[in-house]
Write a protein that holds these residues in place. Structure first.
Motif, PDB file in Angstrom:
ATOM      1  N   GLY A 120       0.811  -1.208   0.000  1.00  0.00           N
ATOM      2  CA  GLY A 120       0.000   0.000   0.000  1.00  0.00           C
ATOM      3  C   GLY A 120       0.844   1.257   0.000  1.00  0.00           C
ATOM      4  N   THR A 121       1.934   1.254   0.763  1.00  0.00           N
ATOM      5  CA  THR A 121       2.822   2.408   0.797  1.00  0.00           C
ATOM      6  C   THR A 121       3.472   2.634  -0.562  1.00  0.00           C
ATOM      7  N   LEU A 122       3.883   1.553  -1.228  1.00  0.00           N
ATOM      8  CA  LEU A 122       4.500   1.686  -2.548  1.00  0.00           C
ATOM      9  C   LEU A 122       3.532   2.312  -3.540  1.00  0.00           C
ATOM     10  N   VAL A 123       2.291   1.830  -3.550  1.00  0.00           N
ATOM     11  CA  VAL A 123       1.286   2.378  -4.480  1.00  0.00           C
ATOM     12  C   VAL A 123       1.096   3.871  -4.235  1.00  0.00           C
ATOM     13  N   ARG A 124       1.028   4.270  -2.975  1.00  0.00           N
ATOM     14  CA  ARG A 124       0.828   5.688  -2.646  1.00  0.00           C
ATOM     15  C   ARG A 124       2.049   6.532  -3.032  1.00  0.00           C
ATOM     16  N   LEU A 125       3.241   5.984  -2.865  1.00  0.00           N
ATOM     17  CA  LEU A 125       4.444   6.739  -3.216  1.00  0.00           C
ATOM     18  C   LEU A 125       4.548   6.979  -4.720  1.00  0.00           C
ATOM     19  N   PHE A 126       3.876   6.165  -5.508  1.00  0.00           N
ATOM     20  CA  PHE A 126       3.826   6.379  -6.948  1.00  0.00           C
ATOM     21  C   PHE A 126       2.784   7.426  -7.329  1.00  0.00           C
ATOM     22  N   GLY A 127       2.123   7.995  -6.329  1.00  0.00           N
ATOM     23  CA  GLY A 127       1.193   9.083  -6.585  1.00  0.00           C
ATOM     24  C   GLY A 127      -0.261   8.694  -6.663  1.00  0.00           C
ATOM     25  N   PHE A 128      -0.605   7.480  -6.222  1.00  0.00           N
ATOM     26  CA  PHE A 128      -1.993   7.032  -6.295  1.00  0.00           C
ATOM     27  C   PHE A 128      -2.713   7.205  -4.959  1.00  0.00           C
ATOM     28  N   ARG A 129      -3.987   7.524  -5.045  1.00  0.00           N
ATOM     29  CA  ARG A 129      -4.867   7.527  -3.879  1.00  0.00           C
ATOM     30  C   ARG A 129      -5.652   6.230  -3.898  1.00  0.00           C
ATOM     31  N   ILE A 130      -5.418   5.350  -2.942  1.00  0.00           N
ATOM     32  CA  ILE A 130      -6.093   4.055  -2.923  1.00  0.00           C
ATOM     33  C   ILE A 130      -7.537   4.236  -2.459  1.00  0.00           C
ATOM     34  N   ARG A 131      -8.467   3.760  -3.256  1.00  0.00           N
ATOM     35  CA  ARG A 131      -9.886   3.805  -2.920  1.00  0.00           C
ATOM     36  C   ARG A 131     -10.430   2.378  -2.985  1.00  0.00           C
ATOM     37  N   ALA A 132     -10.803   1.847  -1.825  1.00  0.00           N
ATOM     38  CA  ALA A 132     -11.296   0.472  -1.739  1.00  0.00           C
ATOM     39  C   ALA A 132     -12.807   0.471  -1.552  1.00  0.00           C
TER      40      ALA A 132
END
Length: 268
Positions: free
Chosen positions: A68-80
């Motif tokens: 999850g941290t990696l995805v966010r560091l790539f500039g994404f906002r995780i929406r589940a």
């Protein structure tokens, strides 16, 4: 927009902020790899893996946190949306990007079936192997037979398994046919199948720059995504598909139809 080739033929607008995003994101991604990766690896040690952290094991918690941290560091906002089923379940998802695995891992630690080429990708391949990825050699019937057997073993052992039934990443503007053979594993293991819809974009629309371009390497795609503007990374856990003996084709078609309806592509 009809194909990946169409996207590359278009003259993209100059993104003046792209260099700044590289400057801001790259150091944090590298720090995450250098400092957080060893912690995640330690968590996979059998002596520590089963230490409880809330309702999860330590290894499961660390895999979800790291991904999850990696995805966010790539500039994404995780929406589940929705919730992953607990226990032994086979998740089936549309396939857009190499980040799909990390996005789903952010919600639950899952063993995935992936193409054998991923094993050779820098860092991602090593992590995937450590996380228990089951590799499939595309185009090989013998390989698929072996994969199905290993998936059944994992499912019967109580582990969740993630599948991309399209057989590879697509253009991101449609969901291709789901291959039905792999659904036999869920029938043989007697576990539920939960469709998962994945999308990267804004306002419910897929960002066409996410999928691999024609002849684009993993590293080139990684760099391109790293500099992209912030968008949402959506993961939708849908209602499970009823398992019916000798109906793997129906299960595949219904799983795909539910994902298509969620993404709004309009072709069921």
């Amino acid at each position: 927009m009809n194909s990946a080739a169409d996207r590359t033929d278009e003259s993209p607008r100059r993104d003046a902020m792209r260099p700044l995003r590289y400057v801001l994101r790259t150091p944090f991604v590298l720090l995450h790899i250098v400092f957080a990766l060893p912690l995640a690896v330690i968590a996979l040690n059998p002596l520590l893996a089963r230490i409880p952290v809330g309702r999860r094991r330590f290894d499961q918690f660390m895999i979800s946190w790291w991904s999850g941290t990696l995805v966010r560091l790539f500039g994404f906002r995780i929406r589940a949306f929705g919730a992953p089923l607990g226990g032994s379940v086979m998740y089936v998802a549309n396939h857009v990007s190499w980040l799909d695995i990390e996005l789903m891992h952010s919600q639950r630690a899952i063993s995935f079936v992936a193409k054998s080429e991923i094993a050779g990708w820098p860092l991602v391949g090593w992590l995937a192997t450590r996380a228990g990825t089951i590799y499939h050699q595309r185009g090989s019937s013998d390989s698929m037979t072996s994969v199905i057997g290993r998936v059944i073993e994992r499912l019967r052992a109580g582990e969740p398994v993630g599948i991309f039934p399209e057989g590879g990443t697509g253009r991101g503007d449609r969901v291709r046919t789901f291959h039905a053979r792999i659904f036999q594993a869920a029938l043989d293991a007697d576990v539920p199948v939960q469709p998962v819809a994945l999308r990267y974009g804004r306002n419910g629309r897929q960002d066409p720059s996410m999928p691999f371009g024609p002849n684009e390497s993993f590293f080139a795609n990684l760099l391109r995504i790293l500099g992209n503007p912030p968008v949402d990374a959506e993961v939708h856990f849908l209602e499970p598909v009823e398992s019916t003996p000798d109906a793997r084709r129906r299960m595949a078609e219904e799983s795909r139809a539910r994902i298509v309806r969620t993404l709004g592509y309009g072709d069921s």
